[in-house]
Scaffold this motif. Structure first.
Motif, PDB file in Angstrom:
ATOM      1  N   GLY A  78      25.692  -3.214  15.511  1.00 42.28           N
ATOM      2  CA  GLY A  78      25.651  -1.797  15.770  1.00 42.28           C
ATOM      3  C   GLY A  78      26.696  -0.971  15.858  1.00 42.28           C
ATOM      4  O   GLY A  78      26.904   0.247  16.093  1.00 42.28           O
ATOM      5  N   HIS A  79      27.810  -1.783  16.304  1.00 45.07           N
ATOM      6  CA  HIS A  79      29.218  -1.373  16.721  1.00 45.07           C
ATOM      7  C   HIS A  79      29.979  -1.192  15.287  1.00 45.07           C
ATOM      8  O   HIS A  79      31.109  -0.434  15.341  1.00 45.07           O
ATOM      9  CB  HIS A  79      29.981  -1.940  17.771  1.00 45.07           C
ATOM     10  CG  HIS A  79      29.112  -1.851  19.155  1.00 45.07           C
ATOM     11  ND1 HIS A  79      29.783  -1.645  20.246  1.00 45.07           N
ATOM     12  CD2 HIS A  79      28.049  -1.848  19.372  1.00 45.07           C
ATOM     13  CE1 HIS A  79      29.235  -1.599  21.148  1.00 45.07           C
ATOM     14  NE2 HIS A  79      27.802  -1.535  20.818  1.00 45.07           N
ATOM     15  N   VAL A  80      29.495  -1.704  14.377  1.00 41.61           N
ATOM     16  CA  VAL A  80      30.408  -1.608  13.152  1.00 41.61           C
ATOM     17  C   VAL A  80      29.813  -0.900  12.111  1.00 41.61           C
ATOM     18  O   VAL A  80      28.668  -0.917  11.859  1.00 41.61           O
ATOM     19  CB  VAL A  80      30.357  -3.227  12.471  1.00 41.61           C
ATOM     20  CG1 VAL A  80      31.081  -3.124  11.057  1.00 41.61           C
ATOM     21  CG2 VAL A  80      31.328  -4.330  13.121  1.00 41.61           C
ATOM     22  N   LEU A  81      30.308   0.386  11.811  1.00 38.17           N
ATOM     23  CA  LEU A  81      29.686   1.148  11.031  1.00 38.17           C
ATOM     24  C   LEU A  81      29.879   0.955   9.596  1.00 38.17           C
ATOM     25  O   LEU A  81      31.008   0.786   9.147  1.00 38.17           O
ATOM     26  CB  LEU A  81      30.010   2.819  11.540  1.00 38.17           C
ATOM     27  CG  LEU A  81      30.004   3.104  12.922  1.00 38.17           C
ATOM     28  CD1 LEU A  81      30.443   4.403  13.245  1.00 38.17           C
ATOM     29  CD2 LEU A  81      28.496   2.850  13.484  1.00 38.17           C
ATOM     30  N   LYS A  82      28.893   1.288   8.821  1.00 39.96           N
ATOM     31  CA  LYS A  82      29.152   1.118   7.092  1.00 39.96           C
ATOM     32  C   LYS A  82      29.311   2.781   6.872  1.00 39.96           C
ATOM     33  O   LYS A  82      28.868   3.744   7.156  1.00 39.96           O
ATOM     34  CB  LYS A  82      27.982   0.493   6.672  1.00 39.96           C
ATOM     35  CG  LYS A  82      26.502   1.211   6.740  1.00 39.96           C
ATOM     36  CD  LYS A  82      25.729   0.304   6.074  1.00 39.96           C
ATOM     37  CE  LYS A  82      24.131   0.890   6.659  1.00 39.96           C
ATOM     38  NZ  LYS A  82      23.232  -0.031   6.099  1.00 39.96           N
ATOM     39  N   THR A  83      30.256   2.617   5.727  1.00 40.82           N
ATOM     40  CA  THR A  83      30.449   3.901   5.120  1.00 40.82           C
ATOM     41  C   THR A  83      29.780   3.937   3.636  1.00 40.82           C
ATOM     42  O   THR A  83      30.001   3.062   2.864  1.00 40.82           O
ATOM     43  CB  THR A  83      32.025   4.232   4.887  1.00 40.82           C
ATOM     44  OG1 THR A  83      32.597   3.965   5.733  1.00 40.82           O
ATOM     45  CG2 THR A  83      32.522   5.430   4.159  1.00 40.82           C
ATOM     46  N   LEU A  84      28.884   4.847   3.470  1.00 45.53           N
ATOM     47  CA  LEU A  84      28.160   5.083   2.202  1.00 45.53           C
ATOM     48  C   LEU A  84      28.488   6.020   1.470  1.00 45.53           C
ATOM     49  O   LEU A  84      28.480   7.307   2.058  1.00 45.53           O
ATOM     50  CB  LEU A  84      26.520   4.924   2.451  1.00 45.53           C
ATOM     51  CG  LEU A  84      25.946   3.703   3.188  1.00 45.53           C
ATOM     52  CD1 LEU A  84      24.533   3.670   3.604  1.00 45.53           C
ATOM     53  CD2 LEU A  84      26.449   2.338   2.650  1.00 45.53           C
ATOM     54  N   MET A  85      28.527   6.087   0.270  1.00 49.08           N
ATOM     55  CA  MET A  85      28.813   7.052  -0.631  1.00 49.08           C
ATOM     56  C   MET A  85      27.730   7.708  -1.373  1.00 49.08           C
ATOM     57  O   MET A  85      27.083   6.733  -1.925  1.00 49.08           O
ATOM     58  CB  MET A  85      30.028   7.031  -1.642  1.00 49.08           C
ATOM     59  CG  MET A  85      31.526   6.463  -1.027  1.00 49.08           C
ATOM     60  SD  MET A  85      31.955   8.024   0.268  1.00 49.08           S
ATOM     61  CE  MET A  85      32.359   9.155  -0.878  1.00 49.08           C
ATOM     62  N   LEU A  86      27.524   8.865  -1.306  1.00 54.39           N
ATOM     63  CA  LEU A  86      26.109   9.466  -1.788  1.00 54.39           C
ATOM     64  C   LEU A  86      26.214  10.681  -2.836  1.00 54.39           C
ATOM     65  O   LEU A  86      27.445  11.292  -2.694  1.00 54.39           O
ATOM     66  CB  LEU A  86      25.139   9.622  -0.620  1.00 54.39           C
ATOM     67  CG  LEU A  86      24.807   8.641   0.271  1.00 54.39           C
ATOM     68  CD1 LEU A  86      25.713   8.878   1.486  1.00 54.39           C
ATOM     69  CD2 LEU A  86      23.471   7.985   0.288  1.00 54.39           C
ATOM     70  N   MET A  87      25.263  11.206  -3.388  1.00 54.98           N
ATOM     71  CA  MET A  87      25.292  12.324  -4.012  1.00 54.98           C
ATOM     72  C   MET A  87      24.231  13.206  -3.460  1.00 54.98           C
ATOM     73  O   MET A  87      23.092  12.734  -3.197  1.00 54.98           O
ATOM     74  CB  MET A  87      25.048  12.295  -5.642  1.00 54.98           C
ATOM     75  CG  MET A  87      25.924  11.476  -6.163  1.00 54.98           C
ATOM     76  SD  MET A  87      27.729  12.187  -6.121  1.00 54.98           S
ATOM     77  CE  MET A  87      27.462  13.581  -7.548  1.00 54.98           C
ATOM     78  N   ALA A  88      24.333  14.235  -2.809  1.00 53.59           N
ATOM     79  CA  ALA A  88      23.382  15.166  -2.174  1.00 53.59           C
ATOM     80  C   ALA A  88      23.397  16.517  -3.169  1.00 53.59           C
ATOM     81  O   ALA A  88      24.395  17.279  -3.039  1.00 53.59           O
ATOM     82  CB  ALA A  88      24.001  15.512  -0.778  1.00 53.59           C
ATOM     83  N   ASP A  89      22.517  16.585  -3.933  1.00 54.46           N
ATOM     84  CA  ASP A  89      22.227  17.813  -4.717  1.00 54.46           C
ATOM     85  C   ASP A  89      23.266  17.997  -5.689  1.00 54.46           C
ATOM     86  O   ASP A  89      24.172  18.938  -5.988  1.00 54.46           O
ATOM     87  CB  ASP A  89      22.011  19.235  -4.051  1.00 54.46           C
ATOM     88  CG  ASP A  89      20.715  19.314  -3.292  1.00 54.46           C
ATOM     89  OD1 ASP A  89      19.863  18.498  -3.621  1.00 54.46           O
ATOM     90  OD2 ASP A  89      20.541  20.313  -2.630  1.00 54.46           O
TER      91      ASP A  89
END
Length: 159
Positions: A45-56
């Motif tokens: 929970g201390h390692v954050l993932k970076t996710l790339m998305l499309m929002a609209d």
């Protein structure tokens, strides 16, 4: 492995205090963030993932604990969008300039709206990808909001 990436350069320019942590990246891992946490001997929970998305149809970035699932509905709401979906890996690499498995929220080629899971702000420090596979940046999570102008919101999918 280079210790200087576009991510570290951005943090240096911003005057952020951070430390770098290398680990043996496993490209076959089911969940890269959890593998990184295990290799660094820190809670997932201390390692954050970076996710790339499309929002609209607009690129966006979500940063959340590696052991949690993203709620697309919550992310869309946080961005004022009607819907959100994961970005194709090739598009994520083109927009960020980083390889999948090494995407950092810092130093992306294009500035995109970023949303940080609000629970991360309760932690003293977190790890985010340093801009290359096998490199993590440890920093105060409040710096993610300050440096990126990120919004903090609830992003985690509930069971």
């Amino acid at each position: 492995m280079s210790k200087t990436t576009r991510a570290t350069e951005m943090l240096d320019r911003s005057g952020v205090t951070y430390s770098l942590h290398s680990y043996d990246y496993d490209p076959s891992a089911d969940r890269i963030g959890i593998q990184a946490a295990s290799a660094l001997d820190v809670p997932a929970g201390h390692v954050l993932k970076t996710l790339m998305l499309m929002a609209d149809n607009t690129p966006a970035c979500a940063v959340l604990p590696s052991d949690c699932e993203l709620s697309m509905k919550k992310l869309a709401h946080a961005l004022g969008a009607k819907s959100a979906q994961m970005m194709k890996p090739a598009d994520a690499e083109r927009i960020t300039g980083f390889k999948v498995g090494g995407i950092s929220p810092f130093g992306q080629k294009r500035n995109v709206p970023t949303v940080l899971e609000e629970r991360a702000l309760a932690l003293e420090s977190v790890f985010v990808n340093g801009g290359q596979r096998g490199l993590q940046i440890k920093l105060d999570p409040k710096q993610i909001v300050l440096v990126l102008g990120a919004k903090a919101a609830s992003l985690i999918a509930t069971a």
